[in-house]
Design an enzyme around this catalytic site. Structure first.
Site: not given
Length: 370
Positions: A127, A157
């Protein structure tokens, strides 16, 4: 709108893929998101998109996916390396090669992965915080004396992932105008984070006063008292960013040396705590002191011309000042999976039916081969 007429297939995923699709939709592209059956989706980056549910574990579902992609300009693949190939939806099926002719050689096949495909972490789950860690950027970010703090999931992201992916897609579209061929656009969030962080990384590996010293001792990482956030008497905050001398003098009529930074920080901390945030905001408003209040999301929305908590599309061009997007959900801010299934299937000459076990299947009206 610049991308009107562009057809995009986006496989449902987490933040970076949906953001890349959102950027394209905001500028006129027709974006169809493929969701899985019985899979809830809380993605809020869905404005201007449509959703179709496909069972990608069935041959019929794969056949429909192939039909959609065969007619598309862009595909956004958010999965780990190899997932699309296992489903028979890899780029080799669509692009021409020495071994044969693909079904859509003009397709821009955009892939977003977490780690570099040629590195030791390629097959691992990860992540934002993991991509930041391996990029070298997390180690130079502000935080406490003991450890750095990560900036939500903004850098990897969205900047290094979604924005880099959308940029790659646009570049590939420009190239397609010359070659009439599509290509694979490979993005990974570790490398993307490094690229968008070129400025701090280069300064951190030099003797630059901006970031060249130990973390927390520099101008831009919380070391300088005149580039930081301060708490006010009401618990709200003010941001101070008067790096240049002319702005610093406007902020506080004094001079300071680096050895005086601790004393100045204490002075500012105590000073800001004597009054509420809005008092300080009013005091410094209109001055070139680089001092403004820290707003909540709701307050920032009121300050924006859109008056909406949903940030408006950017950039705004002179020929595209009004962007109208269809309603994407019956309620709330998310796009219901399958909301446009019948509509999309009808456009491609397909229809939906259910068998005796109530499992959704996909029937072909115009002879698609799985």
């Amino acid at each position: 709108m610049a991308l009107r007429g562009l057809s995009v297939i986006e496989f449902a995923g987490l933040a970076p893929g949906p953001f890349a699709g959102l950027l394209l939709a905001h500028h006129g592209a027709s974006v169809i998101r493929i969701d899985r059956p019985s899979s809830p989706n809380t993605d809020v980056l869905c404005a201007g998109k449509r959703s179709i549910v496909l069972d990608l574990k069935s041959p019929a579902g794969i056949a429909v996916a192939r039909r959609l992609i065969a007619c598309a300009d862009v595909l956004i693949d958010p999965f780990r390396p190899g997932v699309m190939e296992k489903m028979g939806l890899g780029p080799k099926f669509f692009h021409d090669s020495e071994g044969g002719v693909g079904v859509n050689d003009r397709l821009i096949y955009a892939r977003i992965a977490g780690f570099p495909s040629d590195g030791p972490h390629a097959s691992m789950a990860g992540h934002e915080i993991n991509y930041l860690a391996l990029s070298g950027v997390l180690s130079i970010l502000p935080g406490t004396r003991d450890k750095p703090t990560f900036p939500l999931n903004l850098l990897a992201d969205f900047a290094g992932g979604g924005l880099m992916c959308a940029t790659g897609i646009l570049l590939a579209l420009v190239e397609r105008c010359k070659s009439d061929r599509g290509q694979v656009v490979d993005v990974n969030m570790v490398s993307g984070t490094r690229y968008v962080s070129s400025f701090p990384l280069l300064h951190a590996t030099s003797t630059s006063p901006l970031l060249g010293g130990p973390r927390g001792s520099n101008l831009l990482d919380g070391g300088a008292p005149f580039y930081d956030v301060y708490t006010c008497s009401d618990g709200k905050w003010m941001s101070v960013g008067c790096l240049e001398p002319q702005f610093f003098i406007t902020f506080i009529d004094t001079r300071t040396r680096k050895e005086d930074w601790p004393k100045l920080r204490t002075f500012l901390e105590n000073g800001f705590k004597t009054k509420p945030r809005d008092y300080w905001a009013s005091l410094f408003h209109g001055l070139d002191a680089c001092v403004v209040p820290v707003l909540t999301p709701e307050e920032a929305a009121l300050l924006d011309s859109s008056r909406s908590v949903r940030p408006p599309p950017l950039p705004i061009s002179q020929q595209n000042t009004t962007i109208c997007l269809r309603t994407v959900a019956r309620s709330g801010m998310v796009l219901e999976p399958g909301l446009h299934t019948q509509e999309v299937l009808g456009e491609f000459g397909l229809f939906q039916s259910r068998d005796n076990t109530t499992r959704i299947t996909w029937c072909v009206r115009r002879g698609i081969q799985a």
